[in-house]
Scaffold this motif. Structure first.
Motif, PDB file in Angstrom:
ATOM      1  N   TYR A   1       0.801  -1.228   0.179  1.00  0.00           N
ATOM      2  CA  TYR A   1      -0.023  -0.016  -0.118  1.00  0.00           C
ATOM      3  C   TYR A   1       0.827   1.271  -0.026  1.00  0.00           C
ATOM      4  O   TYR A   1       0.385   2.144  -0.644  1.00  0.00           O
ATOM      5  N   ALA A   2       1.932   1.143   0.530  1.00  0.00           N
ATOM      6  CA  ALA A   2       2.980   2.389   0.676  1.00  0.00           C
ATOM      7  C   ALA A   2       3.390   2.676  -0.568  1.00  0.00           C
ATOM      8  O   ALA A   2       3.392   3.960  -0.966  1.00  0.00           O
ATOM      9  N   ILE A   3       3.939   1.664  -1.417  1.00  0.00           N
ATOM     10  CA  ILE A   3       4.449   2.062  -2.790  1.00  0.00           C
ATOM     11  C   ILE A   3       3.400   2.226  -3.843  1.00  0.00           C
ATOM     12  O   ILE A   3       3.631   3.303  -4.752  1.00  0.00           O
ATOM     13  N   VAL A   4       2.125   1.811  -3.697  1.00  0.00           N
ATOM     14  CA  VAL A   4       1.009   1.992  -4.327  1.00  0.00           C
ATOM     15  C   VAL A   4       0.728   3.656  -4.205  1.00  0.00           C
ATOM     16  O   VAL A   4       0.647   4.505  -5.130  1.00  0.00           O
ATOM     17  N   GLY A   5       0.467   4.175  -3.146  1.00  0.00           N
ATOM     18  CA  GLY A   5       0.383   5.627  -2.579  1.00  0.00           C
ATOM     19  C   GLY A   5       1.563   6.478  -3.170  1.00  0.00           C
ATOM     20  O   GLY A   5       1.163   7.446  -3.518  1.00  0.00           O
ATOM     21  N   PHE A   6       2.767   5.956  -3.030  1.00  0.00           N
ATOM     22  CA  PHE A   6       3.793   6.821  -3.697  1.00  0.00           C
ATOM     23  C   PHE A   6       3.910   6.994  -5.078  1.00  0.00           C
ATOM     24  O   PHE A   6       3.930   8.005  -5.676  1.00  0.00           O
ATOM     25  N   GLY A   7       3.391   6.024  -5.898  1.00  0.00           N
ATOM     26  CA  GLY A   7       3.186   6.122  -7.153  1.00  0.00           C
ATOM     27  C   GLY A   7       1.998   6.936  -7.474  1.00  0.00           C
ATOM     28  O   GLY A   7       2.386   7.629  -8.539  1.00  0.00           O
TER      29      GLY A   7
ATOM     30  N   ALA B   1      -8.722   2.648  -7.868  1.00  0.00           N
ATOM     31  CA  ALA B   1      -9.976   3.017  -6.432  1.00  0.00           C
ATOM     32  C   ALA B   1     -10.522   1.649  -6.242  1.00  0.00           C
ATOM     33  O   ALA B   1     -10.434   1.089  -5.079  1.00  0.00           O
ATOM     34  N   PRO B   2     -11.097   0.976  -7.253  1.00  0.00           N
ATOM     35  CA  PRO B   2     -12.066  -0.120  -6.727  1.00  0.00           C
ATOM     36  C   PRO B   2     -11.217  -1.212  -6.604  1.00  0.00           C
ATOM     37  O   PRO B   2     -11.453  -1.849  -5.334  1.00  0.00           O
ATOM     38  N   PRO B   3     -10.265  -1.855  -7.122  1.00  0.00           N
ATOM     39  CA  PRO B   3      -9.272  -2.754  -6.417  1.00  0.00           C
ATOM     40  C   PRO B   3      -8.456  -2.647  -5.212  1.00  0.00           C
ATOM     41  O   PRO B   3      -8.528  -3.371  -4.275  1.00  0.00           O
ATOM     42  N   PHE B   4      -8.159  -1.203  -4.969  1.00  0.00           N
ATOM     43  CA  PHE B   4      -7.661  -0.873  -3.538  1.00  0.00           C
ATOM     44  C   PHE B   4      -8.637  -0.937  -2.532  1.00  0.00           C
ATOM     45  O   PHE B   4      -8.351  -1.729  -1.430  1.00  0.00           O
ATOM     46  N   LEU B   5      -9.888  -0.578  -2.867  1.00  0.00           N
ATOM     47  CA  LEU B   5     -10.868  -0.618  -1.704  1.00  0.00           C
ATOM     48  C   LEU B   5     -11.414  -2.140  -1.477  1.00  0.00           C
ATOM     49  O   LEU B   5     -11.422  -2.726  -0.217  1.00  0.00           O
ATOM     50  N   ALA B   6     -11.617  -2.746  -2.585  1.00  0.00           N
ATOM     51  CA  ALA B   6     -11.946  -4.311  -2.316  1.00  0.00           C
ATOM     52  C   ALA B   6     -10.626  -5.061  -1.792  1.00  0.00           C
ATOM     53  O   ALA B   6     -10.907  -5.878  -1.046  1.00  0.00           O
TER      54      ALA B   6
ATOM     55  N   VAL C   1     -18.784 -11.326   0.855  1.00  0.00           N
ATOM     56  CA  VAL C   1     -19.081 -12.765   0.752  1.00  0.00           C
ATOM     57  C   VAL C   1     -17.598 -13.243   1.543  1.00  0.00           C
ATOM     58  O   VAL C   1     -16.516 -13.149   1.124  1.00  0.00           O
ATOM     59  N   PRO C   2     -18.200 -14.014   2.383  1.00  0.00           N
ATOM     60  CA  PRO C   2     -17.084 -14.556   3.210  1.00  0.00           C
ATOM     61  C   PRO C   2     -15.906 -15.473   2.573  1.00  0.00           C
ATOM     62  O   PRO C   2     -16.261 -16.386   1.668  1.00  0.00           O
ATOM     63  N   GLY C   3     -14.693 -14.819   2.752  1.00  0.00           N
ATOM     64  CA  GLY C   3     -13.651 -15.563   2.064  1.00  0.00           C
ATOM     65  C   GLY C   3     -13.581 -15.377   0.673  1.00  0.00           C
ATOM     66  O   GLY C   3     -12.248 -15.316   0.134  1.00  0.00           O
ATOM     67  N   LEU C   4     -14.247 -14.539  -0.067  1.00  0.00           N
ATOM     68  CA  LEU C   4     -14.029 -14.375  -1.563  1.00  0.00           C
ATOM     69  C   LEU C   4     -13.469 -12.895  -1.573  1.00  0.00           C
ATOM     70  O   LEU C   4     -13.961 -11.753  -0.824  1.00  0.00           O
ATOM     71  N   ASP C   5     -12.454 -12.820  -2.399  1.00  0.00           N
ATOM     72  CA  ASP C   5     -11.620 -11.632  -2.677  1.00  0.00           C
ATOM     73  C   ASP C   5     -12.246 -11.045  -4.109  1.00  0.00           C
ATOM     74  O   ASP C   5     -12.183 -11.707  -4.994  1.00  0.00           O
ATOM     75  N   LEU C   6     -12.759  -9.779  -3.837  1.00  0.00           N
ATOM     76  CA  LEU C   6     -13.461  -9.372  -4.907  1.00  0.00           C
ATOM     77  C   LEU C   6     -12.483  -8.269  -5.738  1.00  0.00           C
ATOM     78  O   LEU C   6     -13.197  -7.835  -6.850  1.00  0.00           O
ATOM     79  N   THR C   7     -11.395  -8.388  -5.321  1.00  0.00           N
ATOM     80  CA  THR C   7     -10.295  -7.554  -6.241  1.00  0.00           C
ATOM     81  C   THR C   7     -10.300  -7.855  -7.642  1.00  0.00           C
ATOM     82  O   THR C   7     -10.195  -6.986  -8.398  1.00  0.00           O
ATOM     83  N   PRO C   8     -10.118  -9.228  -7.830  1.00  0.00           N
ATOM     84  CA  PRO C   8      -9.943  -9.395  -9.376  1.00  0.00           C
ATOM     85  C   PRO C   8     -11.311  -9.272 -10.047  1.00  0.00           C
ATOM     86  O   PRO C   8     -11.138  -8.874 -11.310  1.00  0.00           O
ATOM     87  N   PHE C   9     -12.260  -9.172  -9.411  1.00  0.00           N
ATOM     88  CA  PHE C   9     -13.642  -8.868 -10.191  1.00  0.00           C
ATOM     89  C   PHE C   9     -13.675  -7.419 -10.653  1.00  0.00           C
ATOM     90  O   PHE C   9     -14.217  -6.859 -11.330  1.00  0.00           O
ATOM     91  N   THR C  10     -12.929  -6.644  -9.669  1.00  0.00           N
ATOM     92  CA  THR C  10     -13.057  -5.079  -9.907  1.00  0.00           C
ATOM     93  C   THR C  10     -11.992  -4.773 -11.081  1.00  0.00           C
ATOM     94  O   THR C  10     -11.940  -3.735 -11.632  1.00  0.00           O
ATOM     95  N   PHE C  11     -11.301  -5.768 -11.239  1.00  0.00           N
ATOM     96  CA  PHE C  11     -10.076  -5.548 -12.509  1.00  0.00           C
ATOM     97  C   PHE C  11     -10.935  -5.212 -13.892  1.00  0.00           C
ATOM     98  O   PHE C  11     -10.187  -4.759 -14.778  1.00  0.00           O
ATOM     99  N   GLY C  12     -12.175  -5.605 -13.989  1.00  0.00           N
ATOM    100  CA  GLY C  12     -12.807  -5.417 -15.366  1.00  0.00           C
ATOM    101  C   GLY C  12     -13.069  -3.867 -15.266  1.00  0.00           C
ATOM    102  O   GLY C  12     -12.863  -3.540 -16.380  1.00  0.00           O
TER     103      GLY C  12
END
Length: 553
Positions: free
Chosen positions: A155-161, A188-193, A204-215
């Motif tokens: 998160y630190a290097i993403v914020g710096f970028g 923003a969407p994948p970061f929050l997810a 959804v318990p256990g489900l990582d929504l991050t790759p879904f927001t990549f669309g």
């Protein structure tokens, strides 16, 4: 149980395919070096989505575990890929030293190694729970200290970028700000997810929504690429161009497209350069490699000035071309000096040669006793010699004149200067009237003002064919300006001389016949004023020199 992909897996496969197509399009159609880091970023996104889609096709922990490890290991490279892209976008490649690159790459490699060996040490996650009644059967990890250390760094290097990209865009034009807004909206969407998944707050318990927001992420990146030319026009060229010293600046990308132009360049060039246009719209008859050394004229702050175009190739730290800077360097003073030398050369070659030929011919007549009145011939010789001396003095004065900056102007009583000029002027063969009230003007060179008035008076008398020439010198102050006027009753100024004065240049076929007007015009400009021929005709001429009025104390 056998692999059975459902709707979530199919959605993720679609994201992976979309990411792959975008990466392929960038690789084929963009030649910039920073496209490589961008392709790596999109490729990692696609790989993450694809591997997670495969994992969701299994419903047992044992079957999901290898794909979960692959997903987590691949995901660890995204922050590094983003930072590499951000550094290149912001033109900070000099920061990417060999030690810095190894440090940046070693962290995700080390994290991937710990992920793959977690069953032996448990530093990344301490347990995996597979809920039986979940909408999607996927285990919920209980993260350990190693994961939290990695995610904090990520998160630190993403914020710096983001900071680097945002700061660069804030100092650039609207086009770059739109690019960055699209990038931030994509991040923003994948970061929050991902933050929700890390904190165990996924809907959804256990489900990582991050790759879904990549669309959405890939779609917005596509907008930045194809709508706002993300990799075709970057602030690198603009940042480098700001270091180039010049009076006007146009920044081009590697293809010759206008990226930016400062206010002076927009005022000087016609048509004004517009972002997104090719430079040939401004210089249709001259190719980019041949622009260096050409001159253009434009009006700034009401003054006609001459600019020389200089083309500089902008390069990154590895000497790769990234664009071009067109610098408009103000060469008005140099151009005026070259013009004075041109006229001086013409006078010395033409006028003096003719006068000396006449002197030579008259001297031969006296020597051969062919002169009926040797005294009269000798007087003509003396007159020609006096003219040669006077011309040479004017040439010397002309080459001495140097324009001064308006910042050097001082209050001067122009009425007093004009009075001194009239007093010293030979009025034996002319009537010189004066109306010279005290008027203070902003003058940069008092001697140049006197030279201008002397030459205007001489011209008015010498080129007047009346028995007794009449000249009037007056001063008036009106509307924040002080005007010196010279009126005469002579035959007027020939159109040829007026045209040469307007064009401020001589051609081989059109020479101004005398130096008086040239010297008066240049002297007036050197003094901080502007000479104008108000009217001229068979009944006389009016010439005006105008100066800004001095501030009253």
């Amino acid at each position: 149980m056998a692999w059975s992909p459902g709707l979530p897996s199919l959605l993720l496969f679609g994201v992976g395919v979309l990411s792959g197509l975008l990466a392929l399009a960038v690789r084929r159609n963009r030649s910039e070096r920073y496209a490589g880091g961008f392709v790596a970023l999109v490729a990692v996104i696609g790989t993450w989505a694809f591997s997670y889609g495969v994992q969701l096709g299994f419903d047992s922990r044992a079957a999901q575990l290898p794909w979960w490890q692959l997903t987590l290991a691949v995901a660890g490279f995204i922050p590094t890929a983003w930072l590499l892209f951000a550094l290149r976008y912001a033109g900070k490649e000099e920061w990417l030293t060999r030690p810095a690159r190894w440090t940046m790459v070693s962290e995700p490699i080390l994290f991937a190694a710990f992920v793959l060996t977690n069953p032996q040490h448990g530093l990344i996650w301490s347990g995996l729970r597979l809920p039986a009644d979940a909408f999607v059967r996927v285990f919920a990890p209980a993260f350990a200290i190693g994961y939290f250390l990695h995610i904090t760094y990520a998160y630190a290097i993403v914020g710096f970028g983001c900071y680097l990209v945002g700061r660069t865009a804030a100092r650039s034009s609207e086009l770059y700000r739109r690019q960055v807004l699209s990038l931030f909206a994509a991040i923003a969407p994948p970061f929050l997810a991902n933050a929700a998944f890390t904190l165990g707050a996924s809907p959804v318990p256990g489900l990582d929504l991050t790759p879904f927001t990549f669309g959405l992420t890939v779609t917005l990146i596509g907008v930045a690429l194809f709508r706002f030319d993300l990799l075709d026009r970057t602030p690198i060229a603009r940042e480098a161009a700001l270091d180039v010293v010049g009076n006007g600046l146009v920044v081009l990308d590697a293809e010759g497209i206008v990226v930016d132009a400062d206010e002076r360049a927009r005022r000087v060039l016609s048509p004004a350069p517009s972002t997104g246009d090719h430079i040939t719209s401004v210089f249709p008859d001259t190719s980019l490699p041949r622009l260096s050394g050409t001159t253009v004229e434009g009006e700034t702050e009401g003054i006609r000035r001459t600019y020389e175009v200089q083309v500089s190739t902008l390069r990154d730290v590895e000497d790769n071309p990234t664009g071009y800077a067109l610098v408009l360097r103000d060469v008005t003073d140099r151009s005026a000096y070259e013009q004075r030398l041109q006229v001086a050369n013409r006078v010395l070659r033409h006028n003096l040669r003719n006068d000396m030929n006449v002197v030579h011919g008259l001297a031969e007549r006296i020597e051969s006793d062919e002169a009926d009145d040797p005294a009269a011939v000798a007087a003509r010789i003396q007159s020609k010699v006096d003219g040669v001396v006077e011309t040479s003095e004017k040439v010397r004065e002309m080459t001495r004149i140097e324009p001064s900056s308006a910042d050097e102007a001082e209050p001067v009583d122009v009425g007093t200067v004009a009075e001194e000029v009239v007093t010293q002027f030979d009025t034996a063969d002319a009537t010189v009237e004066r109306a010279l009230p005290r008027s203070r003007a902003a003058i940069t060179d008092e001697a140049a003002l006197a030279t201008a008035l002397e030459n205007l008076l001489e011209n008015a008398v010498e080129h007047n064919d009346c028995d007794e020439p009449w000249v009037r010198l007056s001063v008036e102050e009106r509307g924040g300006a002080v005007r010196l006027r010279v009126d005469d009753d002579g035959p007027g100024i020939p159109e040829e001389e007026r045209e040469v004065l307007r064009r401020e240049a001589e051609t081989p076929l059109k020479h101004s016949q005398g130096l008086g007007l040239w010297l008066a015009s240049w002297s007036a400009r050197a003094a901080g004023g502007e000479l104008t021929i108000e009217s001229t005709g068979s009944d006389g001429t009016t010439v005006r020199i105008e100066f800004p009025a001095a501030d009253r104390d």
